[in-house]
Design a protein around this motif. Structure first.
Motif, PDB file in Angstrom:
ATOM      1  N   UNK A 195      28.347  50.388  46.684  1.00 35.50           N
ATOM      2  CA  UNK A 195      29.125  50.001  45.513  1.00 35.50           C
ATOM      3  C   UNK A 195      30.153  48.948  45.896  1.00 35.50           C
ATOM      4  N   UNK A 196      30.268  47.950  45.065  1.00 37.85           N
ATOM      5  CA  UNK A 196      31.216  46.872  45.344  1.00 37.85           C
ATOM      6  C   UNK A 196      32.564  47.179  44.695  1.00 37.85           C
ATOM      7  N   UNK A 197      33.622  46.973  45.474  1.00 35.29           N
ATOM      8  CA  UNK A 197      34.970  47.231  44.979  1.00 35.29           C
ATOM      9  C   UNK A 197      35.489  46.035  44.195  1.00 35.29           C
ATOM     10  N   UNK A 198      36.109  46.319  43.072  1.00 41.68           N
ATOM     11  CA  UNK A 198      36.684  45.255  42.260  1.00 41.68           C
ATOM     12  C   UNK A 198      38.011  44.818  42.875  1.00 41.68           C
ATOM     13  N   UNK A 199      38.194  43.517  42.984  1.00 42.13           N
ATOM     14  CA  UNK A 199      39.417  42.986  43.581  1.00 42.13           C
ATOM     15  C   UNK A 199      40.610  43.061  42.634  1.00 42.13           C
ATOM     16  N   UNK A 200      40.350  43.089  41.335  1.00 41.17           N
ATOM     17  CA  UNK A 200      41.430  43.251  40.361  1.00 41.17           C
ATOM     18  C   UNK A 200      42.466  42.146  40.456  1.00 41.17           C
ATOM     19  N   UNK A 201      43.729  42.557  40.582  1.00 39.13           N
ATOM     20  CA  UNK A 201      44.828  41.583  40.634  1.00 39.13           C
ATOM     21  C   UNK A 201      44.786  40.750  41.913  1.00 39.13           C
ATOM     22  N   UNK A 202      44.065  41.207  42.923  1.00 42.74           N
ATOM     23  CA  UNK A 202      43.982  40.458  44.179  1.00 42.74           C
ATOM     24  C   UNK A 202      42.912  39.382  44.150  1.00 42.74           C
ATOM     25  N   UNK A 203      42.193  39.252  43.020  1.00 44.09           N
ATOM     26  CA  UNK A 203      41.076  38.305  42.958  1.00 44.09           C
ATOM     27  C   UNK A 203      41.539  36.868  43.177  1.00 44.09           C
ATOM     28  N   UNK A 204      42.531  36.428  42.427  1.00 45.11           N
ATOM     29  CA  UNK A 204      42.974  35.031  42.534  1.00 45.11           C
ATOM     30  C   UNK A 204      43.564  34.741  43.915  1.00 45.11           C
ATOM     31  N   UNK A 205      44.463  35.575  44.458  1.00 48.77           N
ATOM     32  CA  UNK A 205      44.953  35.304  45.819  1.00 48.77           C
ATOM     33  C   UNK A 205      43.839  35.307  46.864  1.00 48.77           C
ATOM     34  N   UNK A 206      42.847  36.191  46.684  1.00 46.94           N
ATOM     35  CA  UNK A 206      41.748  36.246  47.654  1.00 46.94           C
ATOM     36  C   UNK A 206      40.911  34.978  47.603  1.00 46.94           C
TER      37      UNK A 206
END
Length: 497
Positions: free
Chosen positions: A248-259
């Motif tokens: 299962x892939x973890x959702x990055x959520x709020x960390x998506x843009x910084x990542x």
């Protein structure tokens, strides 16, 4: 076959014997003052800090990239999977050339760490991706069902499973950092390898160069010993088929843009800067008008093909003895090849220079001596591929062929050898890539008039003729792409149990 493999081991151990004999012949009265002097302390500090700081940074970046590609919903994962491996197609000294031509003031430990991390983190990323790709997702599902958060699950479940990938990749990175010359020489960051080259050029393998070589060899042995003793003996192979569904892939959520911003910056620094710098210098003057380019391409290809062919031919009996007839002798022989190849290319070159001048002067600065150096340096690359191929070739097929009337030799040639073709080609490609990018041993051992792409690049870039160096840099990148693509594809294959 035992006699042949022992003879091969003796040849590969020439550099080790050179270090030992040098210590005995020079004597502590001479070596002591040369080793315990302020300059050696400075070199030791630079080299140790480079390894102690650089290896953990490469591990952190490589494992982080592997986790993002295999376990998160990072957009464009397939593209990033390729880009994270792409720096391997750019030799470290080409990356250094790009940075020093863009930022002339770059240098010191910080500059060395920047080049090292950007160039060598894929050596951890690829085995980490391969491990995550094959890791049973049931382990993570069980941890999640027990209430572990994603960070705790990574630290307690996934990270321990990456131990072999981290230790193996970290060892390779450490040995590369100890042996690297061109990348650090261009930014004027002094390490043992760069100092040995300078001493060799001024005193032709005098006592000072020998003293530095002994310390560098001891550092390599220390790194090998540390990796071997801390690796542990835990089993990481699963018993049974495991889960067939993908993790299962973890959702990055709020960390998506910084990542995404962070990985974009890494990609630009590792790949964008070198390629942009090469393109920039290619547009200055007429760099392609150099008459040596065609000769450099031809000689690089000839040396790469010859080195790969010799290494594969020598590696087959070693791998055969190791897989089909394992014994204490086969383990000692195989271990000797890994020990010799762990030494920096400059030590191997100095050993062959000394041996040929003293024992067989006719072989000094000949193509034969250069190929022997390539054999010692790159034999483990071929052995890894050949051993894997032989391990997957059932001996039952040979026995069936022999029951049909074929002799053992014919049965091996007609049944087993075709099964080894992918492994032979893969090992040969890795060796050829190493030979094409090899610099230090080629500089010291190549016959007069030899012009490889790496040598021509080094000659131009060290003279600050960046425009003249650009075509050679681009050609080195182009010939590296197929091998890096093959490594990336192999690391992302799933295995069935």
């Amino acid at each position: 076959m035992v006699v042949v493999t022992v003879a091969i081991a003796v040849v590969t151990l020439v550099p080790v014997g050179f270090v030992v004999v040098t210590m005995l012949q020079t004597g502590w009265d001479v070596l002591g003052p040369l080793i315990f002097r302020p300059k050696v302390g400075e070199l030791l500090a630079n080299t140790v800090l480079l390894v102690v700081i650089g290896v953990p940074l490469c591990v952190a970046l490589g494992v982080g990239e592997a986790w993002l590609v295999e376990r998160t919903n990072l957009p464009g994962r397939r593209v990033w999977a390729i880009l994270f491996a792409a720096p391997l197609a750019i030799p470290a000294f080409v990356s250094s050339y790009a940075w020093v031509s863009l930022v002339p003031s770059i240098g010191g430990l910080s500059g060395g760490l920047l080049i090292a991390v950007l160039s060598y983190s894929p050596l951890v990323y690829l085995p980490a991706v391969a491990t995550l790709r094959r890791l049973d997702p049931a382990l993570e599902d069980a941890a999640q069902s027990l209430g572990l958060t994603a960070p705790r699950m990574f630290g307690r479940v996934v990270l321990p499973q990456l131990r072999l990938a981290i230790w193996g990749g970290g060892l390779v990175v450490a040995l590369h950092l100890l042996a690297e010359y061109g990348a650090f020489a261009l930014i004027r960051f002094d390490t043992f390898t760069t100092a040995i080259i300078v001493q060799y050029q001024s005193t032709f393998a005098g006592p000072a160069a020998s003293a530095l070589g002994i310390v560098l060899t001891l550092l390599c042995v220390l790194v090998l010993t540390a990796e071997s003793t801390t690796r542990g003996r835990a089993r990481y192979a699963r018993i049974g088929s495991g889960a067939s569904s993908p993790a299962e892939r973890r959702r990055l959520g709020h960390a998506l843009i910084p990542t995404v911003t962070a990985v974009t910056c890494v990609g630009l620094l590792a790949v964008g800067v070198p390629m942009a710098s090469i393109a920039r210098w290619l547009s200055v003057g007429e760099p392609w008008a150099q008459p040596e380019i065609l000769q450099a391409i031809t000689q690089t290809v000839l040396l790469a093909v010859s080195g790969a062919l010799l290494t594969i031919l020598v590696g087959i009996p070693l791998a055969w003895l190791s897989i089909r007839h394992p014994s204490r002798t086969s383990k000692l022989v195989e271990g000797s090849t890994y020990l010799a190849s762990s030494l920096p290319g400059i030590i191997i070159a100095l050993a062959l220079v000394t041996v040929t001048i003293r024992l067989v002067p006719a072989l000094y600065q000949t193509a034969f001596t250069v190929l022997v150096a390539y054999l010692i340096i790159f034999l483990p690359r071929a052995l890894v591929s050949l051993r894997a191929g032989l391990g997957q070739a059932p001996i039952l097929f040979e026995e069936v062929a022999q029951s049909l009337g074929y002799s053992p030799t014919v049965a091996r040639a007609r049944v087993t050898l075709p099964l080894l073709v992918p492994s032979i080609l893969g090992g040969a490609a890795l060796v050829a890539l190493g030979v094409a990018n090899e610099l230090t041993a080629t500089l010291l051992l190549a016959p007069n008039g030899t012009r490889t792409l790496a040598m021509q690049f080094w000659s131009a870039s060290s003279s600050l003729a960046y425009s003249d160096a650009a075509p050679y840099a681009l050609l080195l990148v182009i010939i590296s792409i197929p091998t890096v693509a093959l490594m990336s594809i192999q690391s992302r294959k799933r295995t069935t149990q």
